[in-house]
Scaffold this motif. Sequence first.
Motif, PDB file in Angstrom:
ATOM      1  N   SER A  52     -17.137 -25.536  36.189  1.00 23.43           N
ATOM      2  CA  SER A  52     -16.125 -26.105  37.421  1.00 23.43           C
ATOM      3  C   SER A  52     -15.124 -24.533  37.655  1.00 23.43           C
ATOM      4  O   SER A  52     -14.713 -24.075  38.983  1.00 23.43           O
ATOM      5  CB  SER A  52     -14.649 -26.914  36.289  1.00 23.43           C
ATOM      6  N   ARG A  53     -15.106 -23.182  36.352  1.00 24.36           N
ATOM      7  CA  ARG A  53     -14.527 -21.772  37.409  1.00 24.36           C
ATOM      8  C   ARG A  53     -15.172 -21.834  38.582  1.00 24.36           C
ATOM      9  O   ARG A  53     -14.984 -20.307  39.441  1.00 24.36           O
ATOM     10  CB  ARG A  53     -14.378 -21.056  36.072  1.00 24.36           C
ATOM     11  N   TYR A  95      -9.185 -27.011  39.701  1.00 23.66           N
ATOM     12  CA  TYR A  95     -10.734 -27.486  39.292  1.00 23.66           C
ATOM     13  C   TYR A  95     -10.096 -27.287  37.652  1.00 23.66           C
ATOM     14  O   TYR A  95      -9.131 -26.704  36.910  1.00 23.66           O
ATOM     15  CB  TYR A  95     -10.988 -25.533  39.268  1.00 23.66           C
ATOM     16  N   ASN A  96     -11.136 -27.811  36.849  1.00 22.09           N
ATOM     17  CA  ASN A  96     -10.850 -27.510  35.122  1.00 22.09           C
ATOM     18  C   ASN A  96     -11.151 -26.497  34.723  1.00 22.09           C
ATOM     19  O   ASN A  96     -11.975 -25.853  34.676  1.00 22.09           O
ATOM     20  CB  ASN A  96     -11.302 -28.719  34.295  1.00 22.09           C
ATOM     21  N   HIS A  97     -10.756 -25.034  34.430  1.00 18.70           N
ATOM     22  CA  HIS A  97     -10.571 -23.985  33.771  1.00 18.70           C
ATOM     23  C   HIS A  97     -11.354 -23.412  32.850  1.00 18.70           C
ATOM     24  O   HIS A  97     -11.117 -22.149  32.600  1.00 18.70           O
ATOM     25  CB  HIS A  97      -9.620 -22.945  34.483  1.00 18.70           C
ATOM     26  N   GLU A 115     -19.068 -28.459  40.815  1.00 15.91           N
ATOM     27  CA  GLU A 115     -19.424 -29.025  41.804  1.00 15.91           C
ATOM     28  C   GLU A 115     -20.751 -27.859  42.736  1.00 15.91           C
ATOM     29  O   GLU A 115     -20.377 -27.019  42.571  1.00 15.91           O
ATOM     30  CB  GLU A 115     -17.985 -28.522  43.475  1.00 15.91           C
ATOM     31  N   GLN A 157      -9.730 -33.669  38.522  1.00 18.80           N
ATOM     32  CA  GLN A 157      -9.821 -31.899  38.354  1.00 18.80           C
ATOM     33  C   GLN A 157     -11.605 -32.421  38.626  1.00 18.80           C
ATOM     34  O   GLN A 157     -12.285 -32.587  37.894  1.00 18.80           O
ATOM     35  CB  GLN A 157      -9.634 -31.611  37.687  1.00 18.80           C
ATOM     36  N   ILE A 158     -12.601 -31.758  39.354  1.00 18.36           N
ATOM     37  CA  ILE A 158     -13.746 -30.995  39.707  1.00 18.36           C
ATOM     38  C   ILE A 158     -13.717 -29.953  38.118  1.00 18.36           C
ATOM     39  O   ILE A 158     -13.314 -29.023  38.085  1.00 18.36           O
ATOM     40  CB  ILE A 158     -13.763 -30.469  40.683  1.00 18.36           C
ATOM     41  N   THR A 159     -14.380 -30.470  38.029  1.00 14.95           N
ATOM     42  CA  THR A 159     -15.640 -29.999  36.435  1.00 14.95           C
ATOM     43  C   THR A 159     -16.937 -29.380  36.780  1.00 14.95           C
ATOM     44  O   THR A 159     -17.005 -28.329  35.826  1.00 14.95           O
ATOM     45  CB  THR A 159     -15.739 -30.680  35.118  1.00 14.95           C
ATOM     46  N   LYS A 189      -6.942 -23.437  43.159  1.00 14.61           N
ATOM     47  CA  LYS A 189      -6.963 -23.756  41.519  1.00 14.61           C
ATOM     48  C   LYS A 189      -7.118 -24.880  41.068  1.00 14.61           C
ATOM     49  O   LYS A 189      -7.613 -25.265  40.112  1.00 14.61           O
ATOM     50  CB  LYS A 189      -6.349 -21.601  40.667  1.00 14.61           C
ATOM     51  N   CYS A 203     -14.663 -23.754  41.902  1.00  7.88           N
ATOM     52  CA  CYS A 203     -13.089 -22.126  41.781  1.00  7.88           C
ATOM     53  C   CYS A 203     -13.716 -21.091  42.349  1.00  7.88           C
ATOM     54  O   CYS A 203     -12.940 -20.764  43.557  1.00  7.88           O
ATOM     55  CB  CYS A 203     -12.485 -21.979  40.878  1.00  7.88           C
TER      56      CYS A 203
END
Length: 193
Positions: free
Chosen positions: A83-84, A76-78, A190, A186-188, A73, A87
């Motif tokens: 991004s959510r 990722y940028n929640h 993917e 962070q992954i925004t 978690k 994740c």
Amino acid sequence: MILLISLKKVTIIIIAITLIILLGFSVYYKYYYSQNSIIYVDDLQHDMLTMKIQEIFNIRNRSILKKNNGNIKSLYNHNLRNSRWACEHALKKMNYLHSWSAKQGITFKNINSLGTVRYVKKKGDGFSANLLVSTEYFYSYQDSLQKINSFRIGTYHSLDLMPTPNLTNKESTSSPDSLTMDHSLQITREWYT
């Protein structure tokens, strides 16, 4: 005479409305392209981002092996929907892998990903990358733990990396152009096959 004056007024109104619409579109496109402009990065940034992406994959692989939701978690940028979703997909993948391994009677020993970055572009405050990833899973059957087996999966990834939103003021004033490995990304977004 009245018809001629009325026709001129209608023509002027149509021209004015057309100009207002064109002006509105030009302002929108100028804003849109300034926010979403993409610029290719230089070789040094490309290499540093390649190492950062590899580091992210290594953290995710170790977390999947240890079934550590928190570490996954944190990648990722929640605050962002894409991004959510990414994740949630990573967590589903982890749960599926552990469920599948229990049913098959195997124990995963290691997961190694090797990414080949095809290109990296600057995108807004962060970066967009396209890469090929070969992930090798090492496992052994529970009745013969000494013999290590493996299988490999190849995937195409498209991901966006942005600076972590909770940076201190000093870190947030630095630009992505001066990216070092100390910067937290962070992954925004993917997407992968």
